[in-house]
Design an enzyme around this catalytic site. Structure first.
Site, PDB file in Angstrom:
ATOM      1  N   ARG A 122       0.849  -1.130  -0.011  1.00  0.00           N
ATOM      2  CA  ARG A 122       0.041  -0.021   0.095  1.00  0.00           C
ATOM      3  C   ARG A 122       0.803   1.149  -0.052  1.00  0.00           C
ATOM      4  O   ARG A 122       1.043   1.929   0.972  1.00  0.00           O
ATOM      5  CB  ARG A 122      -0.906  -0.063   1.236  1.00  0.00           C
ATOM      6  N   GLN A 127      -1.235   2.815  -5.579  1.00  0.00           N
ATOM      7  CA  GLN A 127      -2.711   3.083  -5.057  1.00  0.00           C
ATOM      8  C   GLN A 127      -3.745   2.749  -6.293  1.00  0.00           C
ATOM      9  O   GLN A 127      -4.900   2.318  -5.698  1.00  0.00           O
ATOM     10  CB  GLN A 127      -2.997   4.428  -4.788  1.00  0.00           C
ATOM     11  N   ASP A 130      -4.830  -0.797  -5.927  1.00  0.00           N
ATOM     12  CA  ASP A 130      -5.162  -1.332  -4.411  1.00  0.00           C
ATOM     13  C   ASP A 130      -6.575  -1.900  -4.409  1.00  0.00           C
ATOM     14  O   ASP A 130      -7.519  -1.179  -4.254  1.00  0.00           O
ATOM     15  CB  ASP A 130      -5.096  -0.207  -3.374  1.00  0.00           C
ATOM     16  N   SER A 133      -8.594  -1.997  -0.942  1.00  0.00           N
ATOM     17  CA  SER A 133      -9.675  -0.673  -0.583  1.00  0.00           C
ATOM     18  C   SER A 133     -10.935  -0.703  -1.440  1.00  0.00           C
ATOM     19  O   SER A 133     -11.804  -0.266  -0.896  1.00  0.00           O
ATOM     20  CB  SER A 133      -8.350   0.419  -0.564  1.00  0.00           C
ATOM     21  N   TYR A 228      -2.049  -2.153   8.935  1.00  0.00           N
ATOM     22  CA  TYR A 228      -3.089  -3.143   9.297  1.00  0.00           C
ATOM     23  C   TYR A 228      -3.126  -3.548  10.581  1.00  0.00           C
ATOM     24  O   TYR A 228      -2.458  -3.103  11.374  1.00  0.00           O
ATOM     25  CB  TYR A 228      -2.373  -4.581   8.498  1.00  0.00           C
TER      26      TYR A 228
END
Length: 285
Positions: A122, A127, A130, A133, A228
């Protein structure tokens, strides 16, 4: 260069790896795209839409896999299809390496290149890729919609001269991407929202969305450098259970989103807690 994708097991996966927009992007890079017939029909996407982008179709899924340099899927291919992969082919998807380690090790021995998108770091450069997400965001929204559909009372407060119906109380366990979207959606629809998470950074995020953050007394911050959640100590779990046991007595809907990467999701709502909940309550995991 050829990119191929075949039908997923629709009993467990309704999504598709390639949409017409994605096919158009691949083809603009000079790549051929070949798909199974009726690839997106169950989602209302006709083969014609794909053909308009330049994508090709085949009835023979074995042929698609054999002829492709890159195979793009959501889940891991079924055993009969995975055996068709050959040296130097590339397989991209959500390969769930923690559960599929044995199968993936065999593919590596065959010199097949594997990219499991949920393991992308991440970082800023990654991004746009990703998938955790983007999909968790949708899951958090959907969790609220489906929970409310099963809850047999009103969600917002209803006031009339005849009396008042109180707003539903919602508890979101885990305030990551899915949890925060669940909080925002439930709040927009008029619910009173509570949330809990092992990461202290979540408190400010929950409160900014209008939720009330439930803090375990003497809680430590259980967050990895990557952002996380990590596994809680036995002492923390005991205190969390006591807090939730009391809270659940007045909660109408519980949405569980807590996850620990690479491990089984923690069982936070225990049977004795469920026994304390009101009749007609909903738990969505």
């Amino acid at each position: 260069m050829k990119i191929g994708s075949v039908l997923e097991n629709r009993k467990i996966e309704k999504r598709v790896a390639i949409t017409p927009e994605i096919a158009k992007k691949y083809i603009s890079l000079g790549v051929d795209v070949c798909l199974s017939k009726n690839y997106g029909a169950h989602l209302g996407i006709s083969d014609e839409e794909y053909k308009n982008t330049g994508a090709k179709f085949s009835d023979d899924e074995k042929e698609i896999i054999n002829d492709s340099n890159i195979v793009v899927q959501l889940g891991l291919l079924s055993d009969d299809k995975i055996s068709l992969l050959k040296e130097d082919q590339i397989l991209i998807g959500v390969l769930n390496p923690y559960d599929n380690k044995k199968k993936l090790d065999e593919l590596i021995k065959k010199k097949i290149k594997l990219f499991s998108l949920e393991l992308l770091p991440r970082i800023t450069r990654a991004q746009s890729m990703d998938i955790l997400s983007s999909q968790a965001n949708l899951a958090g929204y959907k969790a609220v919609i489906e929970s409310f559909a099963n809850f047999e009372k009103a969600i917002p407060m209803m006031m009339t001269a005849a009396g008042t119906v109180p707003a539903a109380k919602i508890l979101v366990v885990g305030a990551g991407v899915a949890g925060l979207q669940a909080i925002a959606t439930a709040k927009r629809m008029g619910g009173i929202v509570f949330a809990t998470d092992v990461r202290m950074a979540s408190k400010e995020q929950v409160e900014s969305l209008g939720g009330k953050f439930l803090t375990v007394e003497g809680a430590e911050n259980l967050e990895t450098e990557g952002g996380y959640a990590k596994e809680a100590s036995d002492d923390f779990k005991k205190k969390q259970e006591e807090l939730l046991s009391e809270t659940l007595k007045k909660i109408d809907i519980v949405i569980c989103t807590a996850l620990i990467p690479g491990k089984k999701a923690p069982v936070i709502i225990k049977e004795d807690m469920i026994n304390n909940m009101q009749a007609g309550s909903v738990i969505y995991d």
